[in-house]
Design a protein around this motif. Structure first.
Motif: not given
Length: 732
Positions: A91-100
């Motif tokens: 449960e969470g986000k992938n790093l690409n979403e966080i970078i965006k």
């Protein structure tokens, strides 16, 4: 797939992602009662035996990894044409979403994430597993901040026949290592190069190489230098930039020798003594793949170089020297060979990518008014795919999950493998019910109206509560967190009346079970049971209750203690005193009333009973005596006081109680006429019921009397009833 049960145990719930090769769903493991992620192979690859064999082998290899920073593989299976891998659900986000969302990241956060990725790679490399597709999309960040690397082994399963169809090369080309771009075997250092790009992107928000096509990006990995990260973000310490520079060297030999070595550098790069270290220096001349400017090879003149006025040059005048050794020409020849090799390599790469990425064109189908799954099937049939994630926006003119917009118009010709962006309608956006517990009703009513709920649809419901004070809101219906439509939903607000008070019952004389039930019926609690002796209450029944007495008010939930009787105390004794009574005259019915007091009922007088007699007799009175609790008996004849007796505890205990003898009843004088009829001996005196304590007649006779005829009158008796009889030594 949604609603389908894979392998008899995985209930598919929703789609959560996907790529060129596979789709990812969230599912529930019925057997182990946990959520899992299931990666399902796309339909166009289910008949590629080579792909499936490598796909399963690599997935099974990844399942052997056990590390806190690696997504665990639980299961690999096949059901009909569905090939799937079951893995840990994060449960969470992938790093690409966080970078965006918020790039550039803080330096310490980026280093922490990179360290965990590097730790995962070190574990995988020790198991001879190369990831080959490290990119932010494959890095999951849990809600607890834990980094999880996923898709181990999937990139390795891509064959030369499927690399174009899956689009994985195109999708990942920005993270290619130079050796990967060349098409040669990519080893452990290739993963470190990709990790360096990920760290670069986290700290700058940009990619090191961009281009108009995947081929141009791949060539830049081979030929060009990237803009150093500190030029884009001056806040990056030099020590951190050095990690990026070393991991992204085009020559694998100049990179870190292992993931462990890179991890050690990451763990120390933020130490104060390292932050301002010197910039890393590399010898670029040793990189044979570096693009260079090669000087042109000039032709060599043999003979005269020119003539002056004297007619001869110095060279003509001097003796001809021996030709230079051939080894002087070796360096230009080397450069020429290198240039030719580079040209050949570039030509091969251009040919390779041109052939692999040259795909036929297909017409885009009309997906408007199609369900998202139906649209997905239609695109799969023509070799196209949906761009993830699908945009979902509520549209009142379309049903839930129905497509109402597509990025490419119907019948537009596009290349196979193109991703089509779709917009689908969601269900009407609902509002989550806020939590109002503990607030005042008036404030909650205003808040609900502000949400768009008409005041006529808000209803208070008052009820007692042990938790909330009077006037506070207990909760709502719909409950907190529930989704509802403010335009149509009616809301009930539960308001506390405080803790309900009840009248405490009298538990005295009840058994433990009866007392417990009486309390529970009123919402009270029997917490403790004690025991004590009692002269007044029978054994096993309640003597007293605490902390509330009968009739007092108590809040529901209050706890009670009761004391049960164990019976008379051990020092108490039972004693039967025989009271001598006679009628006013022999044969005349006389009313006898006896009142007594003893240790029971706190010494209060108690009625023994009334008897009607016509003959003299003894009436037994049962007493309970104890130290300092003597007995007393009072006799009334026809309602008038006649006699009182005292029975001491000490006398009863020692057997020295003086019991009076039966007095002689007076015989009336005979009358001359008429002669009175003698009393009928068959008439029995009226016997009233015995008292509660009662007693049995002496020697078992119900009337309990002893007749004294004229021939057997006691010699020491007297008429006033105070004569002393024999001491009764029987103890009852």
């Amino acid at each position: 797939m949604i609603g389908h049960e894979l392998g008899g145990r995985y209930q598919v719930i929703e789609r959560i992602g996907g790529g060129g090769m596979a789709l990812v769903y969230r599912a529930h493991d019925i057997l182990l009662n946990r959520n899992v992620a299931i990666k399902v192979l796309r339909n166009q690859f289910v008949h590629d035996e080579e792909f499936i064999r490598r796909f399963r082998r690599e997935a099974q290899s990844a399942a052997s990894l056990s590390h806190p920073n690696v997504v665990s593989i639980y299961d690999v299976g096949q059901e009909d044409d569905i090939h799937y891998i079951v893995m840990e659900y994060v449960e969470g986000k992938n790093l690409n979403e966080i970078i965006k969302e918020r790039a550039p990241l803080q330096v310490d956060e980026a280093v922490r994430i990179a360290s965990q990725i590097c730790d995962a790679l070190d574990h995988a490399h020790h198991s001879q597993i190369i990831h080959r597709d490290i990119k932010p999309h494959n890095i999951l960040i849990g809600r607890n901040g834990r980094v999880k690397v996923t898709d181990f082994g999937i990139a390795r399963a891509v064959t030369s026949t499927t690399i174009t169809q899956t689009g994985s090369v195109v999708g990942s080309v920005h993270y290619f290592s130079p050796e990967h771009a060349k098409g040669v075997a990519a080893g452990e250092k290739s993963d470190l190069y990709s990790l360096g790009i990920v760290l670069y992107q986290m700290l700058t928000g940009a990619l090191p190489f961009l281009g108009e096509s995947p081929i141009s990006v791949a060539l830049k990995h081979l030929q060009e230098e990237f803009e150093e990260p500190r030029q884009l973000n001056p806040l990056i310490p030099q020590s951190v930039e050095n990690v990026i520079l070393r991991s992204m060297r085009k020559n694998p030999e100049e990179r870190y020798h292992s993931a462990k070595e890179m991890l050690q550098d990451l763990e120390t790069c933020l130490l104060p003594e390292r932050r301002s270290e010197a910039k890393a220096d590399f010898h670029d001349d040793d990189d044979i793949d570096k693009t260079r400017i090669i000087p042109a090879i000039k032709p060599v003149q043999r003979g005269f170089e020119g003539r002056g006025e004297e007619g001869l040059t110095r060279r003509q005048m001097e003796p001809e020297s021996a030709p230079p050794p051939k080894r002087k020409w070796s360096k230009p020849a080397l450069w020429a060979g290198i240039a030719l090799a580079v040209v050949l390599i570039l030509g091969v790469l251009v040919w390779y990518f041109t052939n692999k990425l040259s795909v036929p064109e297909v017409a885009v189908p009309n997906l408007i008014n199609k369900n998202i799954e139906e649209a997905r099937t239609m695109l799969d049939e023509v070799g196209l795919s949906i761009e993830e994630p699908v945009t979902a926006v509520y549209n009142p003119n379309y049903g839930e999950n129905v497509v109402y917009e597509q990025s490419k118009s119907p019948d537009t010709m596009v290349k196979k493998g193109t991703h089509i962006a779709l917009t689908v309608s969601t269900a009407k956006v609902l509002t989550a019910m806020p939590g109002y517990s503990g607030q005042k009703y008036a404030d909650v009513e205003k808040a609900l109206v502000a949400l768009g709920i008409d005041q006529s649809r808000i209803t208070p419901d008052e009820r007692y509560s042990e938790e909330f004070a009077e006037g506070q809101v207990i909760g709502t219906e719909p409950a907190e967190g529930s989704e509802f439509d403010p335009e149509t939903q009616s809301v009930t607000v539960f308001v506390s009346l405080g803790n309900e008070s009840v009248a405490v019952p009298d538990l005295t004389g009840k058994t433990e079970a009866q007392a417990k039930k009486a309390l529970e019926d009123l919402g009270l609690v029997l917490e403790e049971v004690q025991q004590d002796s009692s002269f007044n209450i029978d054994a096993g029944k309640v003597i007293k209750q605490w902390p509330y007495e009968e009739g007092e008010s108590a809040q529901r939930g209050e706890k009670f203690t009761i004391t049960l009787s164990t019976g008379f105390p051990p020092e108490a004794i039972n004693y039967t005193f025989r009271v001598p009574v006679t009628p006013t005259s022999e044969g005349t019915k006389t009313e006898i009333r006896i009142v007594y007091s003893d240790a029971r009922k706190d010494g209060e007088q108690q009625e023994w009973g009334i008897r009607t007699i016509a003959k003299g007799q003894y009436l037994p009175v049962d007493l309970v005596l104890a130290p300092n609790k003597d007995g007393a008996i009072t006799v009334y004849v026809n309602g008038e006081y006649v006699e009182a007796y005292e029975v001491r505890f000490s006398d009863a205990k020692n057997g020295t109680v003086d019991e009076p003898q039966l007095p002689v009843a007076e015989t009336p004088a005979p009358t001359p006429t008429p002669e009175p009829t003698p009393p009928d001996p068959t008439i029995e005196p009226e016997i009233l019921p015995p008292s509660d304590d009662g007693g049995e007649a002496v020697d078992g006779e119900q009337t309990g009397f002893i007749l004294n005829d004229k021939n057997s009158q006691a010699s020491n008796g007297n008429g006033n009833g105070n004569g002393k009889g024999n001491k009764n030594k029987d103890k009852h």
